[in-house]
Design a protein around this motif. Structure first.
Motif, mmCIF file in Angstrom:
data_model
loop_
_atom_site.group_PDB
_atom_site.id
_atom_site.type_symbol
_atom_site.label_atom_id
_atom_site.label_comp_id
_atom_site.label_asym_id
_atom_site.label_seq_id
_atom_site.Cartn_x
_atom_site.Cartn_y
_atom_site.Cartn_z
ATOM 1 N N ALA A 115 -4.290 26.035 52.635
ATOM 2 C CA ALA A 115 -5.140 27.226 52.545
ATOM 3 C C ALA A 115 -4.652 28.351 53.442
ATOM 4 O O ALA A 115 -4.338 28.145 54.613
ATOM 5 C CB ALA A 115 -6.583 26.861 52.895
ATOM 6 N N ASP A 119 -7.676 32.629 51.486
ATOM 7 C CA ASP A 119 -8.439 31.557 50.835
ATOM 8 C C ASP A 119 -9.707 31.247 51.626
ATOM 9 O O ASP A 119 -10.797 31.092 51.056
ATOM 10 C CB ASP A 119 -7.590 30.288 50.719
ATOM 11 C CG ASP A 119 -6.378 30.462 49.824
ATOM 12 O OD1 ASP A 119 -6.508 31.131 48.781
ATOM 13 O OD2 ASP A 119 -5.306 29.924 50.173
ATOM 14 N N ILE A 120 -9.557 31.146 52.935
ATOM 15 C CA ILE A 120 -10.711 30.867 53.792
ATOM 16 C C ILE A 120 -11.726 32.009 53.703
ATOM 17 O O ILE A 120 -12.942 31.784 53.629
ATOM 18 C CB ILE A 120 -10.268 30.664 55.250
ATOM 19 C CG1 ILE A 120 -9.277 29.491 55.364
ATOM 20 C CG2 ILE A 120 -11.487 30.425 56.140
ATOM 21 C CD1 ILE A 120 -9.816 28.162 54.898
ATOM 22 N N ARG A 124 -15.655 31.663 52.589
ATOM 23 C CA ARG A 124 -16.762 32.119 53.428
ATOM 24 C C ARG A 124 -17.599 33.173 52.705
ATOM 25 O O ARG A 124 -18.827 33.197 52.824
ATOM 26 C CB ARG A 124 -16.220 32.661 54.743
ATOM 27 C CG ARG A 124 -15.711 31.555 55.685
ATOM 28 C CD ARG A 124 -14.996 32.121 56.883
ATOM 29 N NE ARG A 124 -14.680 31.080 57.876
ATOM 30 C CZ ARG A 124 -13.755 31.197 58.813
ATOM 31 N NH1 ARG A 124 -13.042 32.323 58.902
ATOM 32 N NH2 ARG A 124 -13.534 30.212 59.671
ATOM 33 N N VAL A 198 -15.958 24.101 54.625
ATOM 34 C CA VAL A 198 -15.078 25.270 54.772
ATOM 35 C C VAL A 198 -14.577 25.405 56.208
ATOM 36 O O VAL A 198 -13.392 25.693 56.448
ATOM 37 C CB VAL A 198 -15.798 26.550 54.314
ATOM 38 C CG1 VAL A 198 -14.983 27.790 54.677
ATOM 39 C CG2 VAL A 198 -16.041 26.504 52.807
ATOM 40 N N GLU A 199 -15.451 25.192 57.174
ATOM 41 C CA GLU A 199 -15.017 25.340 58.566
ATOM 42 C C GLU A 199 -14.043 24.235 58.965
ATOM 43 O O GLU A 199 -13.136 24.466 59.772
ATOM 44 C CB GLU A 199 -16.233 25.371 59.496
ATOM 45 C CG GLU A 199 -17.094 26.611 59.306
ATOM 46 C CD GLU A 199 -16.269 27.898 59.257
ATOM 47 O OE1 GLU A 199 -15.447 28.125 60.165
ATOM 48 O OE2 GLU A 199 -16.443 28.676 58.295
ATOM 49 N N ALA A 202 -10.790 25.397 57.549
ATOM 50 C CA ALA A 202 -10.275 26.491 58.379
ATOM 51 C C ALA A 202 -9.668 25.974 59.679
ATOM 52 O O ALA A 202 -8.699 26.542 60.203
ATOM 53 C CB ALA A 202 -11.394 27.482 58.682
#
Length: 255
Positions: A115, A119-120, A124, A198-199, A202
């Motif tokens: 990613a 993408d991140i 978010r 997601v985090e 990331a």
């Protein structure tokens, strides 16, 4: 007459930039969407004649579209009795969810490795949009954004083809999920789980991301299934207790 169809934000039309769809494809996609989104409920009758008149076409492409839906087990066609929306097969919900969980472990781990910042940022942004849909109590958009996030994870991991497979196998799971979305605190829980996934991506933490996705998809529990089935018994088909026993064994083996 049908000349175009909006699909995923785009328009498929003869003479446009996209490949023109046949009438059969257009009707199939429309009915498929209506069934999966529970706009057409399990057991509801489907009239070939009414659909043909609505679209200004003969009944032949309508019949072909319905045959495709029957192959996907989304409609039941009974000779001399008519066509209706198929009930949700409990066993298929189980199998699809087990398969989806395995495939999304792959896409999530790949996203951790591949990613990019953009993408991140997109992931978010989707969570923010989903929060807004929750506050507006817009269940349809909340669900659509949910799909977009999982798709974004697969794309970030370089696996668009796996997402296509997931999208095909989870039809009955999607129908079931739409019955759960209005459960108390369900949307809040989904949002938090999405944020955790997601985090972790990331942070490039593969183990945490994979576990967060596993817990998220395990949210469709045996208890949820039993509750939703009891509240909507006419929507389902299959031996609930037998399926629940297998569900518990499968989820335990995956943990």
């Amino acid at each position: 007459m049908i000349s175009s169809l909006a699909v995923g934000g785009g328009t498929m039309a003869a003479g446009g930039n996209h490949r023109a769809l046949t009438t059969t494809q257009i009707v199939h996609r429309r009915l498929r969407t209506e069934i999966v989104s529970m706009q057409r409920l399990p057991g509801e009758a489907i009239s070939e004649k009414e659909i043909a008149l609505e679209h200004g076409v003969s009944r032949t492409p309508i019949r072909e579209a319905l045959l495709r839906l029957a192959e996907e087990r989304l409609v039941d066609i009974v000779p001399k009795s008519g066509t209706s929306v198929a009930k949700i097969p409990i066993a298929d919900v189980l199998e699809s969810q087990v398969a989806r969980a395995a495939l999304e472990q792959v896409t999530t781990k790949a996203a951790v490795q591949l990613a990019k910042g953009s993408d991140i940022a997109r992931m978010r942004a989707l969570i923010i949009a989903q929060q807004e849909h929750k506050e507006a109590e817009d269940y349809e958009k909340f669900y659509a954004t949910d799909e977009d996030l999982h798709h974004a994870i697969a794309l970030a991991g370089g696996y668009p083809g796996i997402w296509t497979i997931i999208d095909r196998i989870k039809l009955h799971v999607d129908r079931y999920r739409l019955l759960t979305i209005q459960q108390p605190l369900r949307m809040e829980r989904v949002l938090q789980e999405h944020a955790d996934i997601v985090e972790a991506i990331a942070a490039h933490d593969e183990d945490r991301a994979a576990e967060a996705m596993r817990l998220h998809l395990a949210g469709l529990s045996a208890e949820d299934l039993s509750e939703i089935r009891d509240r909507n018994p006419s929507y389902f088909t299959g031996d609930l207790e037998q399926v629940l026993d297998r569900w518990r064994r499968e989820t335990t083996s995956l943990n």
